[in-house]
Design a protein around this motif. Structure first.
Motif, PDB file in Angstrom:
ATOM      1  N   UNK A  10       1.102  -1.625   0.109  1.00  0.00           N
ATOM      2  CA  UNK A  10      -0.095   0.022   0.291  1.00  0.00           C
ATOM      3  C   UNK A  10       1.032   1.710  -0.201  1.00  0.00           C
ATOM      4  N   UNK A  11       2.331   0.989   0.774  1.00  0.00           N
ATOM      5  CA  UNK A  11       2.714   2.469   0.891  1.00  0.00           C
ATOM      6  C   UNK A  11       3.795   3.010  -0.486  1.00  0.00           C
ATOM      7  N   UNK A  12       3.882   1.617  -0.901  1.00  0.00           N
ATOM      8  CA  UNK A  12       4.576   1.462  -2.275  1.00  0.00           C
ATOM      9  C   UNK A  12       3.127   1.401  -3.605  1.00  0.00           C
ATOM     10  N   UNK A  13       2.257   2.076  -3.342  1.00  0.00           N
ATOM     11  CA  UNK A  13       1.431   2.127  -4.100  1.00  0.00           C
ATOM     12  C   UNK A  13       1.021   3.467  -4.078  1.00  0.00           C
ATOM     13  N   UNK A  14       1.502   4.015  -2.991  1.00  0.00           N
ATOM     14  CA  UNK A  14       0.978   5.739  -2.617  1.00  0.00           C
ATOM     15  C   UNK A  14       1.705   6.133  -3.876  1.00  0.00           C
ATOM     16  N   UNK A  15       3.370   5.651  -2.589  1.00  0.00           N
ATOM     17  CA  UNK A  15       4.410   6.857  -3.470  1.00  0.00           C
ATOM     18  C   UNK A  15       4.163   6.651  -4.549  1.00  0.00           C
ATOM     19  N   UNK A  16       4.661   5.544  -5.260  1.00  0.00           N
ATOM     20  CA  UNK A  16       4.128   5.523  -6.784  1.00  0.00           C
ATOM     21  C   UNK A  16       3.167   6.768  -7.713  1.00  0.00           C
ATOM     22  N   UNK A  17       1.820   6.111  -7.186  1.00  0.00           N
ATOM     23  CA  UNK A  17       0.663   7.189  -7.532  1.00  0.00           C
ATOM     24  C   UNK A  17       1.257   8.734  -7.021  1.00  0.00           C
ATOM     25  N   UNK A  18       1.761   9.570  -6.011  1.00  0.00           N
ATOM     26  CA  UNK A  18       1.947  10.794  -5.629  1.00  0.00           C
ATOM     27  C   UNK A  18       3.223  10.597  -6.820  1.00  0.00           C
ATOM     28  N   UNK A  19       4.156  10.141  -6.885  1.00  0.00           N
ATOM     29  CA  UNK A  19       5.053  10.433  -7.470  1.00  0.00           C
ATOM     30  C   UNK A  19       5.456  10.155  -9.128  1.00  0.00           C
ATOM     31  N   UNK A  20       3.434   9.437  -9.984  1.00  0.00           N
ATOM     32  CA  UNK A  20       3.401   9.598 -11.121  1.00  0.00           C
ATOM     33  C   UNK A  20       2.560  10.662 -11.324  1.00  0.00           C
ATOM     34  N   UNK A  21       1.435  11.327 -10.769  1.00  0.00           N
ATOM     35  CA  UNK A  21       0.113  13.098 -10.303  1.00  0.00           C
ATOM     36  C   UNK A  21       1.845  14.652 -10.411  1.00  0.00           C
ATOM     37  N   UNK A  22       2.504  13.808  -9.684  1.00  0.00           N
ATOM     38  CA  UNK A  22       3.870  14.980  -9.752  1.00  0.00           C
ATOM     39  C   UNK A  22       4.577  15.045 -11.593  1.00  0.00           C
TER      40      UNK A  22
END
Length: 194
Positions: A177-189
């Motif tokens: 979940x943490x990897x998904x959240x961090x990956x999702x925030x990096x892709x939005x950035x």
């Protein structure tokens, strides 16, 4: 002649005294030997008694007896415990079979087999308890305690393994979940920067 008779009587009495003296010396020597033998036997007997007392004490420490009087309430409680153990073991077998059916991971397969083994031990101990109550056989009661202790040891191991596997599973889910959240925030950035 009287003198000769008197002499013979004196010799005879002296011989008798000498014989008695020799016999008493021999008897006294025998008494001394008997006393030595008696003392030796008594000392050995005391040693053996001490050894047997120490063995008896050691054996009493290992095997203490307990007199158990079964009143109607105790018998009722023992029957109830046996019934609950059987119900618990049947539910454990069902749970283990269900865990085996969903063998998506290796972990449910191992826990399913472990659940079935524990349930069988509980069922066996419950059977011994029922037999002990019905037949008033202390050996069956001993077998009950033996099987119950084995089942409880396995159950404690099972709980510890389940807790460890649950913690590992939640750490794995949390890290995903943490990897998904961090990956999702990096892709939005990344997309927002253009």
């Amino acid at each position: 002649m009287d003198f000769d008779n008197n002499k013979d009587e004196m010799d005879f009495l002296n011989e008798e005294k000498n014989t008695e003296s020799n016999q008493s010396k021999h008897h006294f020597n025998n008494l001394e030997k008997l006393n030595e033998i008696r003392n030796g036997v008594t000392n050995n007997s005391n040693d053996k008694t001490d050894d047997s007392n120490s063995f008896q004490t050691a054996s009493n420490n290992r095997t203490e007896s307990l007199t158990l009087t079964l009143d109607p309430l105790t018998i009722k409680n023992m029957k109830f415990i046996a019934l609950i153990l059987k119900i618990f073991s049947v539910l454990g077998i069902i749970s283990g079979v269900l865990q085996l059916l969903m063998f998506f991971f290796i972990v449910p397969l191992a826990t399913g087999i472990f659940s079935i083994l524990i349930a069988l031990k509980f069922f066996k101990s419950a059977s011994f308890l029922e037999e002990a109550v019905l037949t008033n056989d202390e050996n069956k009661l001993k077998l009950y305690f033996n099987e119950q202790s084995k089942a409880l040891k396995l159950y404690v191991i099972f709980i510890i393994v389940s807790i460890v596997l649950t913690v590992i599973f939640f750490i794995f889910i949390f890290s995903l979940a943490l990897t998904g959240i961090l990956g999702h925030s990096n892709s939005n950035y990344y997309y927002n920067s253009y």
